[in-house]
Design a protein around this motif. Structure first.
Motif, short mmCIF file in Angstrom:
data_model
loop_
_atom_site.label_atom_id
_atom_site.label_comp_id
_atom_site.label_asym_id
_atom_site.label_seq_id
_atom_site.Cartn_x
_atom_site.Cartn_y
_atom_site.Cartn_z
N TYR A 48 0.82 -1.21 0.00
CA TYR A 48 0.00 0.00 0.00
C TYR A 48 0.86 1.27 0.00
O TYR A 48 0.42 2.31 -0.52
N ASN A 98 -5.27 -2.04 8.37
CA ASN A 98 -6.20 -0.95 8.06
C ASN A 98 -5.53 0.42 8.11
O ASN A 98 -5.89 1.33 7.36
N GLU A 99 -4.55 0.58 8.99
CA GLU A 99 -3.87 1.86 9.09
C GLU A 99 -3.16 2.18 7.77
O GLU A 99 -3.21 3.32 7.28
N ASP A 133 -5.88 2.96 5.11
CA ASP A 133 -6.48 4.27 5.33
C ASP A 133 -5.53 5.39 4.93
O ASP A 133 -5.93 6.38 4.30
N LEU A 143 -5.51 5.57 1.14
CA LEU A 143 -6.74 6.14 0.59
C LEU A 143 -6.81 7.64 0.82
O LEU A 143 -7.25 8.39 -0.06
N GLN A 144 -6.39 8.09 1.98
CA GLN A 144 -6.36 9.53 2.24
C GLN A 144 -5.41 10.24 1.27
O GLN A 144 -5.73 11.33 0.76
N ILE A 182 -12.93 -1.92 1.38
CA ILE A 182 -12.06 -0.83 0.92
C ILE A 182 -12.88 0.24 0.21
O ILE A 182 -12.64 1.44 0.39
N ARG A 191 -14.39 2.51 2.73
CA ARG A 191 -13.41 3.44 3.28
C ARG A 191 -13.06 4.51 2.23
O ARG A 191 -12.84 5.67 2.57
N TYR A 205 -13.35 8.66 2.58
CA TYR A 205 -12.26 9.61 2.39
C TYR A 205 -12.42 10.46 1.13
O TYR A 205 -11.61 11.34 0.87
#
Length: 270
Positions: free
Chosen positions: A143, A177-178, A181, A184-185, A214, A217, A221
């Motif tokens: 990621y 998840n961190e 996230d 995605l941000q 996903i 989320r 975002y």
């Protein structure tokens, strides 16, 4: 407004059919626009085609562009043919790739992470004997590469952002998840779209890329979304488009996008 921005053809060495057959399949599927986006050459190699069966040869790059533009003119008024390409993301070579793409009138470029640490993301053997701690590290690294690809400014679309699950469904359950996230941000901040890619349903994971979790989320975002079948044969053009549209609406998306001349065209989801 029905579109499909992710299609391949014979030049990559692992897809069937020529470009015109995909365009004709798009017309039959009721598409308004079809994007042609075969795998780009490996520009960083001195060899013409160091990855036969994976990507087109460097010597075929100009032929590819010329053919798409010719067919764009031929089918004008019947379907909007868009010039795209799917590019591997290699951080160490991104400036070279940028310079190659900037010479041509691409409507969009899909950036896809197909390798991490020199190993294919689809290689199920990479997970054998790997501890959970190491799995979490590898997922976070994946990621981070996707985040870097968004930051590069080269791509309008990021391809199949959880495709590591393709032949290793347990990938979805690795707790990271961190990392997701944060990526995605970042994607939202760079205003790059992610695709809903229905080719995942043809793999062992049996579901689209990315997962509903996903996508939920991504909506939170504010990440733009688009559609790509990732068709490697003409019969898959537009595959499951209506199902994806319905699911996006259920998740809460109000619109999705496609690209012309690298500008997003916003399409409401009815």
């Amino acid at each position: 407004m029905k579109f499909d921005l992710h299609t391949h053809h014979f030049r990559c060495g692992h897809a069937d059919g020529n470009i015109e057959e995909y365009i004709q399949a798009g017309i039959e599927a009721g598409l308004t626009a079809i994007g042609i986006s075969d795998h780009s050459p490996y520009f960083a190699s001195e060899e013409d085609q160091p990855q036969p069966g994976i990507a087109m040869a460097k010597s075929d790059f100009e032929n590819y562009i010329s053919e798409v533009l010719r067919l764009k003119a031929k089918y004008e008024g019947k379907i909007d043919v868009l010039l795209g390409i799917e590019s591997d993301f290699y951080p160490e070579h991104i400036d070279l790739y940028r310079s190659m793409y900037d010479k041509h009138p691409f409507d969009y470029i899909i950036g896809s992470v197909h390798q991490t640490r020199g190993i294919s993301i689809f290689n199920r053997n990479r997970w054998k004997g790997v501890t959970q701690t190491k799995q979490i590290e590898e997922k976070a690294h994946y990621y981070d590469l996707i985040r870097q690809s968004a930051a590069s400014g080269v791509f309008q679309i990021l391809g199949h952002i959880d495709a590591m699950k393709g032949y290793f469904p347990a990938f979805s359950h690795i707790p990271a998840n961190e990392a997701i996230d944060g990526t995605l941000q970042a994607i939202a901040g760079y205003n790059v779209a992610i695709e809903i890619n229905t080719s995942g349903s043809t793999k062992e994971c049996g579901g689209w890329y990315p997962s509903d979790a996903i996508l939920e989320r991504a909506r939170f975002y504010g990440v733009p979304v688009t559609f790509g079948s990732d068709a490697h044969k003409p019969s898959r053009v537009g595959d499951e488009w209506e199902l994806v549209q319905k699911r996006l609406k259920e998740i809460g998306f109000k619109e999705w996008v496609y690209y012309k001349q690298k500008q997003p065209i916003v399409v409401p989801i009815p």
